[in-house]
Write a protein that holds these residues in place. Sequence first.
Motif, PDB file in Angstrom:
ATOM      1  N   ASP A  62      -2.599   8.792   1.969  1.00 17.21           N
ATOM      2  CA  ASP A  62      -2.578   7.814   3.057  1.00 17.21           C
ATOM      3  C   ASP A  62      -2.201   6.451   2.478  1.00 17.21           C
ATOM      4  OD1 ASP A  62      -3.259   5.805   4.881  1.00 17.21           O
ATOM      5  OD2 ASP A  62      -5.401   6.036   4.460  1.00 17.21           O
ATOM      6  N   GLY A  63      -0.915   6.151   2.539  1.00 19.47           N
ATOM      7  CA  GLY A  63      -0.423   4.844   2.098  1.00 19.47           C
ATOM      8  C   GLY A  63       0.092   4.054   3.280  1.00 19.47           C
ATOM      9  N   VAL A  64      -0.602   4.171   4.427  1.00 20.39           N
ATOM     10  CA  VAL A  64      -0.122   3.496   5.648  1.00 20.39           C
ATOM     11  C   VAL A  64      -0.436   2.012   5.576  1.00 20.39           C
ATOM     12  CG1 VAL A  64      -0.279   3.426   8.171  1.00 20.39           C
ATOM     13  CG2 VAL A  64      -0.435   5.623   6.977  1.00 20.39           C
ATOM     14  N   LEU A  65      -1.713   1.672   5.392  1.00 17.46           N
ATOM     15  CA  LEU A  65      -2.119   0.260   5.355  1.00 17.46           C
ATOM     16  C   LEU A  65      -3.164   0.057   4.266  1.00 17.46           C
ATOM     17  CD1 LEU A  65      -2.690  -0.255   9.188  1.00 17.46           C
ATOM     18  CD2 LEU A  65      -0.792  -1.225   7.858  1.00 17.46           C
TER      19      LEU A  65
ATOM     20  N   SER B 177      -6.701   3.838   5.910  1.00 18.59           N
ATOM     21  CA  SER B 177      -5.920   2.995   6.820  1.00 18.59           C
ATOM     22  C   SER B 177      -6.551   2.947   8.198  1.00 18.59           C
ATOM     23  CB  SER B 177      -4.495   3.548   6.942  1.00 18.59           C
ATOM     24  OG  SER B 177      -3.896   3.582   5.673  1.00 18.59           O
TER      25      SER B 177
ATOM     26  N   ASN C 190       0.845  -1.192   0.000  1.00 17.06           N
ATOM     27  CA  ASN C 190       0.000   0.000   0.000  1.00 17.06           C
ATOM     28  C   ASN C 190       0.886   1.250   0.000  1.00 17.06           C
ATOM     29  OD1 ASN C 190      -1.994   2.016   1.843  1.00 17.06           O
ATOM     30  ND2 ASN C 190      -3.003   0.783   0.266  1.00 17.06           N
TER      31      ASN C 190
ATOM     32  N   VAL D 229      -7.779   1.781   0.711  1.00 19.79           N
ATOM     33  CA  VAL D 229      -8.755   1.840   1.811  1.00 19.79           C
ATOM     34  C   VAL D 229      -8.278   2.907   2.798  1.00 19.79           C
ATOM     35  CG1 VAL D 229      -9.289  -0.628   1.615  1.00 19.79           C
ATOM     36  CG2 VAL D 229      -7.593   0.124   3.274  1.00 19.79           C
TER      37      VAL D 229
ATOM     38  N   VAL E 235      -5.261   5.525  -0.054  1.00 23.67           N
ATOM     39  CA  VAL E 235      -4.832   4.584  -1.075  1.00 23.67           C
ATOM     40  C   VAL E 235      -5.507   3.233  -0.807  1.00 23.67           C
ATOM     41  CG1 VAL E 235      -2.836   3.465  -2.132  1.00 23.67           C
ATOM     42  CG2 VAL E 235      -2.636   5.806  -1.236  1.00 23.67           C
TER      43      VAL E 235
HETATM   44  K     K Z   1      -4.381   3.282   2.877  1.00 28.27           K
END
Ligand code: K
Length: 485
Positions: A119-122, A153, A63, A151, A149
Motif C-alpha cells: 500500500d503505497g497510496v498515501l 493509507s 509514499n 502508514v 508503506v
Molecule cells: K501508505
Amino acid sequence: MDGAWSAAAVRRAEAQLMAQLPPGTLMQRAAAGLATECARILKRRNGGVYGTTVIVLAGPGDNGGDALFAAARLARRGVRVFAVPVMGERVHPVAAAALTRAGGRLVANPPRHCHLLLDGVLGIGGRPGLPGRAIDRLAAIDADTIVAVDVPSGVDVDTGAVPASAVTADVTVAFGSRKPCHVLGRAALLVGRLVLVDIGLGPHLDPHPAVRVAGDDDLAAWWHAPGPDDDKYTRGVVGVAAGSERYPGAAVLSTSGALAGPSGYVRYAGTAAEQVRRRHPEVVCTQEVKEAGRVQAWLAGPGFGTDEAALAELRHVLESPAPVVLDADALTLIGEYPSVLSQREAPVVLTPHDREYERLYGSPPAEDRGAAAAVLAKRLNCTVLLKGHHTVVASSDGEVWANPTGRPQLATAGSGDVLAGFMASLLASGMSGVRAAVAAAYLHGRAGGIAGAGHRTVTASDIAKALPQAVGQTLSAADTPGKRR
Ligand SMILES: [K+]
Ligand SMILES: NC(=O)C1=CN([C@@H]2O[C@H](COP(=O)(O)OP(=O)(O)OC[C@H]3O[C@@H](n4cnc5c(N)ncnc54)[C@H](O)[C@@H]3O)[C@@H](O)[C@H]2O)[C@@H](O)CC1
C-alpha cells in the motif's frame, strides 16, 4: 521514552537530514528497509522470494515512490511485480522507471491474487480517506499479506482518526519514527504489526514528540524499589474505597490490584470488608473512609454505588491530602457533582471509558482520542486515563501518552477495578499521577498478555495474578534497575 511525531515534525527532521545527504538517499534507505521486510514476509510464507507475486498500489507522491523503489529491489530478486497507479497516471517518475528497468510492470489491471500487496497510496502527505480507484483495487485483489508503506493509507496521520475509508494492513513499515496514527485511535487497529525502519532521523527529531510512548526503561526508572531502610509504611500505604454489599467483587478485585503494586500496606474501607478480608487476609479493613487512618493514595469508585452514602464517602476521600484515583461510580458522581473536585490540590487521576467520559465532559470523546483526553484533563485539572483498545493518558498541561501494551482480552468484567487498584498503589509509592497512570496501563496490558498467552481466556483475577510477573519481566528487561528510595 519513545514517541510518535506529527507529519510536520517528521518533515522538519527530514529536511534537516536531507540537507546533509546526497539527493534521494533517504528514499533509498526507506525502500531498502521496506524491501527487506517484504522479502522476509515472502520467505516466511512461501519458502522463498523468487517467483512470488507482488502488487503495488502507487499514489502520486513519495509514499508511492518508496513502494515502487522497494518493489524494484524485489523484482531484481525474481519477484513478479505489478504496479497500479491509483490517482490517474501520476506516479513517482524516477521510482517507476527504476521498477520498469528491474523487470516490474506498470499496469491498469493487475492479477486477482498476489502474495503481498504494497500500500503505497498515501503517506504523511495524505489527507484522510482513499481515492475511489484505490478502494476499487483493494476490493478486487486477494492478497495473502497487505503491507502498508509508512502508514495505512486513508488514516488521519496526526490524530489516529479514521473518518473515511482506509487500508487495513497486516504489517506497517514506518520510516524514521512512529506517527500518532500508529499508536492512537481506530487507525492503530489498522496498522497490524509495526516495523520501524531507521533512516537516521532520530537525532533530528524534536525532543518532545506529539505523543509519548513508555517503554521498559521508563518503567524501571520510575519504579520505587524498596531500600534497606524501608518498612511497610515508608513503601506507601494505599487506601481502597470500593465495592458495596451489592458489588463486593469490585472491592476484592481492586484490592487484588493494589496488593500487586509496590506499596507496602493496603487498607480497605467499605461495606464489603468481610469479603475482602476472606480473600486477602493481608488487607486491613474498616467500614468507612474516616476510620481508615492515613494513606499515601486513595482509590475510590469501583462498585461503590452512586447514592448519598457513596457521595459522602467520596467527599471524605477527596478531603484527604493524598493523591486519588477515581474510577467507575466515582466518575458518575463527579459528573453529577463536579464541585466536589474544585477544592482539591493533591493529584487526581480519572480513568473513564467512553460512556464515563461523556458523563464527565458532556459529549463522547472525539475521534482524536489524545486531544479528547487532554481537553478533559485540562478542564478538570486532573490526569485522565481514557480507556480503549489503545488506552491514552493525558496530563492537565497537555502531555499525551499512548499505551503500547494491552490487548482486546483486557475488556473483561472487573479488569478496570484491578487497573485502578494497581494504579493507586503506584501513586502511594510516590509516582506522579501521570506516571502512575502510564505505568499502570503498561503493566496491566502486559499482565493481560501473560494471562492470555496461547489464546487463553482471561478473567480480571487472572490479570491481577499476572501483574507481579509483568512487573518482574518489565524491570528485568530494562537497562537500568529500579530506583532505590
Ligand atoms: K501508505
Ligand atoms: N521526503 C523524503 O525523502 C522521504 C519521504 N518518505 C516518504 O514520503 C511520504 C510522504 O510523501 P509525500 O509528501 O509525497 O506525500 P504522500 O505520498 O503521502 O501524498 C502524495 C499526494 O497525494 C495527494 N493526496 C493526499 N491525500 C489525498 C487523498 N485523500 N485523496 C487523493 N489524493 C490525496 C496530495 O496531492 C499529496 O501531495 C512518507 O510517508 C514516506 O513514505 C520516506 O521515503 C522517507 C524519506
